[in-house]
Design an enzyme around this catalytic site. Sequence first.
Site, mmCIF file in Angstrom:
data_model
loop_
_atom_site.group_PDB
_atom_site.id
_atom_site.type_symbol
_atom_site.label_atom_id
_atom_site.label_comp_id
_atom_site.label_asym_id
_atom_site.label_seq_id
_atom_site.Cartn_x
_atom_site.Cartn_y
_atom_site.Cartn_z
ATOM 1 N N LYS A 1 0.821 -1.205 0.000
ATOM 2 C CA LYS A 1 0.000 0.000 0.000
ATOM 3 C C LYS A 1 0.865 1.269 0.000
ATOM 4 C CE LYS A 1 -3.299 -2.595 2.786
ATOM 5 N NZ LYS A 1 -3.828 -2.790 4.140
ATOM 6 N N GLU B 1 -10.217 -7.469 5.729
ATOM 7 C CA GLU B 1 -9.942 -6.955 4.392
ATOM 8 C C GLU B 1 -10.816 -7.643 3.351
ATOM 9 O OE1 GLU B 1 -5.822 -6.995 3.389
ATOM 10 O OE2 GLU B 1 -5.293 -5.561 4.957
ATOM 11 N N GLU C 1 -9.084 -11.508 4.012
ATOM 12 C CA GLU C 1 -8.436 -12.005 5.226
ATOM 13 C C GLU C 1 -8.795 -11.110 6.397
ATOM 14 O OE1 GLU C 1 -4.227 -11.785 4.764
ATOM 15 O OE2 GLU C 1 -4.180 -9.606 4.549
ATOM 16 N N ASN D 1 -6.843 -9.401 9.725
ATOM 17 C CA ASN D 1 -5.613 -9.136 10.465
ATOM 18 C C ASN D 1 -5.973 -8.833 11.911
ATOM 19 O OD1 ASN D 1 -3.693 -9.301 8.264
ATOM 20 N ND2 ASN D 1 -4.640 -7.434 7.496
ATOM 21 N N ARG E 1 -4.879 -7.367 14.383
ATOM 22 C CA ARG E 1 -3.965 -6.350 14.907
ATOM 23 C C ARG E 1 -4.352 -4.991 14.343
ATOM 24 N NH1 ARG E 1 -0.961 -5.303 10.407
ATOM 25 N NH2 ARG E 1 -0.701 -7.017 8.908
ATOM 26 N N VAL F 1 -0.992 -0.391 9.701
ATOM 27 C CA VAL F 1 -0.233 0.835 9.460
ATOM 28 C C VAL F 1 -1.152 2.018 9.211
ATOM 29 C CG1 VAL F 1 1.372 1.965 7.855
ATOM 30 C CG2 VAL F 1 1.773 -0.401 8.567
ATOM 31 N N ARG G 1 2.263 6.886 2.737
ATOM 32 C CA ARG G 1 3.420 6.222 3.346
ATOM 33 C C ARG G 1 4.690 6.741 2.678
ATOM 34 N NH1 ARG G 1 2.031 -0.159 4.421
ATOM 35 N NH2 ARG G 1 -0.198 0.064 4.931
#
Length: 306
Positions: free
Chosen positions: A20, A58, A70, A72, A74, A77, A120
Amino acid sequence: MCIRDSLYERDCSVQRRHQKLIEETPSPVLSNEVRNDLLDRTVRMVEKINYEGAGTVEYIYEDGKYYFLEMNTRVQVEHPVTEVVTGIDIIKEQIRIAYFGETSLKQSDIVARGHAIECRINAEDASKNFQPSPGKINMCHQPSGFRTRVDSSIYQGYKVLPYYDSMICKLICHGRDRYEAIQRTRRSLDEFVIDGITTTVELHKKLLKHKKFVNSDFNVNWLDNEKILISDFIIGNTSSHNEQFSYIREFDNEQTWLFKNEFDFKTTDIDWTEDSILKIARWRIKSVKIEGSNNKSENIYIYKDG
């Protein structure tokens, strides 16, 4: 206790090789009907598995339909864009859930306001196939101001090592709407000064000015298929491919490459067909015959540096 609250969605379609580059919220392509259905189904899914804590689910979205990819388990970012539009400290809430076993939030407490974009910033050279650019930062100035946030640990004298992930900071800007968020992000990118290493700041400036980004006309394959990353090619003749002669200037709006060379012929304008553009974009070597003002012709090759 299961997490039953949704912090809305993020759009992470601007990617390079599945990494990303830009994230934003809300997604500019989802209708309210699709968004509400997506969030409702996601909350019910994590309830069924008795999941506790912060997590990110996601999906892939295409042609009005979404497909599970999927989960995640957690914080990711790009969580700051969610924080700035909701006003919720996700890290703090995650710690609270771990300690007390429940969240202090209700869905009615969570209201998204405005639009947020995150860039980013990596220590990479986009003109050289994103080659890492470790080294010492000689000068460092980061943007600031209203609704502008930078998550970073860099400073003047900081040494970027080659052993770890190349991301050095994240720029997050919040606006009343997407247009304002884009304008604030562009202004903030102009304020960045990171001297001593090469970063992707200039790349992000290009992306946020691009017509397709502004119009939300992109997908995960956009950067791989578009000519936006095709720059700084090298011209070399057949006898000395390793010798750098000159750089091709960037594409203009008329799809013309302008050759400013050091051969016997003067600067020449060459019109390319769409097929030729795609061949260059896929890094195929292209043999081109150029006729100069002195009627001398030379066969040259175009190839990517790095």
